[in-house]
Design an enzyme around this catalytic site. Structure first.
Site, mmCIF file in Angstrom:
data_model
loop_
_atom_site.group_PDB
_atom_site.id
_atom_site.type_symbol
_atom_site.label_atom_id
_atom_site.label_comp_id
_atom_site.label_asym_id
_atom_site.label_seq_id
_atom_site.Cartn_x
_atom_site.Cartn_y
_atom_site.Cartn_z
ATOM 1 N N ASP A 123 -15.238 -5.096 -26.320
ATOM 2 C CA ASP A 123 -16.281 -3.972 -26.477
ATOM 3 C C ASP A 123 -17.535 -4.480 -25.843
ATOM 4 O OD1 ASP A 123 -17.702 -1.709 -26.919
ATOM 5 O OD2 ASP A 123 -17.073 -1.919 -29.045
ATOM 6 N N GLU A 135 -12.928 8.190 -32.112
ATOM 7 C CA GLU A 135 -13.077 7.525 -30.877
ATOM 8 C C GLU A 135 -12.190 6.380 -30.624
ATOM 9 O OE1 GLU A 135 -17.033 5.921 -30.380
ATOM 10 O OE2 GLU A 135 -16.457 4.913 -28.458
ATOM 11 N N ARG A 154 -27.731 1.487 -37.631
ATOM 12 C CA ARG A 154 -27.284 0.355 -38.656
ATOM 13 C C ARG A 154 -27.209 1.306 -39.951
ATOM 14 N NH1 ARG A 154 -31.267 -3.058 -37.047
ATOM 15 N NH2 ARG A 154 -31.154 -1.979 -34.912
ATOM 16 N N HIS A 203 -16.437 5.931 -35.256
ATOM 17 C CA HIS A 203 -15.409 4.976 -35.304
ATOM 18 C C HIS A 203 -14.524 4.914 -36.548
ATOM 19 C CE1 HIS A 203 -18.443 2.439 -32.423
ATOM 20 N NE2 HIS A 203 -18.238 3.702 -32.042
ATOM 21 N N ASP A 228 -13.107 6.524 -24.824
ATOM 22 C CA ASP A 228 -13.913 5.540 -24.289
ATOM 23 C C ASP A 228 -13.660 4.807 -23.390
ATOM 24 O OD1 ASP A 228 -15.676 3.309 -23.942
ATOM 25 O OD2 ASP A 228 -16.984 3.953 -25.830
ATOM 26 N N TYR A 285 -22.888 2.902 -36.707
ATOM 27 C CA TYR A 285 -21.920 1.907 -36.606
ATOM 28 C C TYR A 285 -21.327 1.239 -37.941
ATOM 29 C CZ TYR A 285 -22.902 1.930 -31.484
ATOM 30 O OH TYR A 285 -22.971 2.137 -30.235
ATOM 31 N N HIS A 339 -19.916 -2.892 -23.017
ATOM 32 C CA HIS A 339 -20.191 -1.948 -21.939
ATOM 33 C C HIS A 339 -20.960 -2.460 -20.691
ATOM 34 C CE1 HIS A 339 -20.048 1.440 -25.256
ATOM 35 N NE2 HIS A 339 -19.075 0.474 -25.582
ATOM 36 N N HIS A 370 -13.661 1.181 -24.009
ATOM 37 C CA HIS A 370 -12.543 0.517 -25.008
ATOM 38 C C HIS A 370 -11.131 0.769 -24.640
ATOM 39 C CE1 HIS A 370 -16.092 1.950 -28.176
ATOM 40 N NE2 HIS A 370 -16.409 0.952 -27.279
ATOM 41 N N HIS A 378 -16.448 9.010 -23.250
ATOM 42 C CA HIS A 378 -17.543 8.035 -23.265
ATOM 43 C C HIS A 378 -17.167 7.266 -21.943
ATOM 44 C CE1 HIS A 378 -18.786 7.701 -27.842
ATOM 45 N NE2 HIS A 378 -19.290 8.723 -27.111
ATOM 46 N N GLU A 391 -22.795 5.595 -22.030
ATOM 47 C CA GLU A 391 -23.118 4.504 -23.025
ATOM 48 C C GLU A 391 -23.289 3.289 -22.298
ATOM 49 O OE1 GLU A 391 -19.744 4.971 -25.704
ATOM 50 O OE2 GLU A 391 -21.287 6.025 -27.259
ATOM 51 N N HIS A 433 -23.366 11.062 -32.821
ATOM 52 C CA HIS A 433 -22.582 9.804 -32.964
ATOM 53 C C HIS A 433 -22.981 9.224 -34.479
ATOM 54 C CE1 HIS A 433 -20.593 5.966 -32.845
ATOM 55 N NE2 HIS A 433 -20.576 5.913 -31.467
HETATM 56 ZN ZN ZN Z 1 -18.124 0.390 -27.503
HETATM 57 FE FE FE Z 2 -18.131 4.700 -27.084
HETATM 58 FE FE FE Z 3 -19.079 4.821 -30.384
#
Ligand code: ZN
Ligand code: FE
Ligand code: FE
Length: 276
Positions: free
Chosen positions: A223, A141, A36, A106, A175, A69, A225, A178, A210, A255, A66
């Protein structure tokens, strides 16, 4: 096969590498800082040195960092864009302690400004943070298209790459949750999707997968998973993905909603599904 899962970075690089080996992996993904946002842990050069030795002894595939987010290169809020710049430039400096690895982010959400404006801002950030000397490959991504996410189509990623000066530093991370969510049918037409990817982006740009199942049906743009084989992709589609000639040598990163033991079980399952 080159496979790993997402791991916690809280105990450092060597710890992640050992944890990866303990679950049958030869790579891993981690957050460069709190997902975050916030500031990153100080680099411990002793830890890095041990990590480099350990991973070369154990024949690791490239690892994948990564970005948080909250990093949104195309926010309408200048403060948020400033954080994206500060965090990414700092992350990329830190990445050079572990040369020749990969950094995934992202692309961002344009929050009503429109995709064109968003793409411009994202490429604008990349043009400020990429350097000719860096050894890291920065991955865009593929996104589910939730809200105003950029990267819901291969064409949007293409536009970012085209507007980036040092585009040889860029790659793509596909991904599986995604893209299915975004409307690419990798269950019934994996070949067709990869042909499209090749035509628009070039398969040479594809650097990592991913590997996630999805809680939602085709083209949901949600989105969420799911564990391998327990969602709308299913085990047959996943088996085709990990064995596809264009994909099988790439590093796969889980993930899925799992703890470390769950990842170990999925890695064992996936290895058993690999064609010899
Ligand atoms: Zn995702
Ligand atoms: Fe991903
Ligand atoms: Fe991601």
């Amino acid at each position: 096969m080159n496979i790993g899962s997402h791991l916690s970075a809280s105990k450092g690089y060597l710890h992640m590498a050992k944890e990866a080996v303990s679950i049958g992996a030869n790579t891993f993904q981690f957050f460069t800082r709190n997902p975050r946002g916030g500031s990153a842990k100080k680099i411990d050069e002793n830890d890095i040195q041990k990590f480099l030795e350990y991973t070369s002894e154990h024949g690791f595939a490239p690892i994948l960092a990564h970005a948080p987010y909250t990093l949104n290169a195309c926010s309408a809020d200048e403060k948020v864009r400033d954080f994206a710049f500060t965090a990414m430039s700092d992350d990329l400096l830190r990445m050079e302690y572990t040369p020749n690895q990969m950094y995934n982010f992202h692309p961002g959400s344009h929050v009503g400004q429109g995709a064109e404006k968003g793409i411009e801002l994202i490429a604008g950030l990349l043009n400020r943070v990429l350097t000719p000397q860096m050894t890291t490959t920065v991955l865009l991504e593929t996104m589910a298209g939730k809200g105003s996410e950029i990267g819901r189509s291969f064409e949007e990623l293409r536009e970012i790459i085209d507007k980036t000066e040092l585009s040889d530093k860029l790659g793509v991370c596909l991904d599986t949750c995604h893209v299915y969510d975004a409307g690419y049918d990798i269950v019934n037409d994996l070949d067709g999707v990869l042909e499209k990817f090749d035509k628009v982006l070039g398969l040479g740009r594809l650097k990592a997968i991913h590997l996630n199942d999805t809680k939602n049906p085709f083209e949901s743009h949600k989105d969420r998973h799911e564990k391998i084989g327990e969602g709308h992709l299913g085990l047959d589609a996943v088996t085709r993905i990990i064995n596809h000639p264009a994909l099988k040598d790439l590093p796969f990163f889980l993930e899925t909603p799992n703890d470390v033991d769950g990842y170990a079980r999925e890695i064992a399952l996936l290895k058993s599904l690999r064609e010899k």
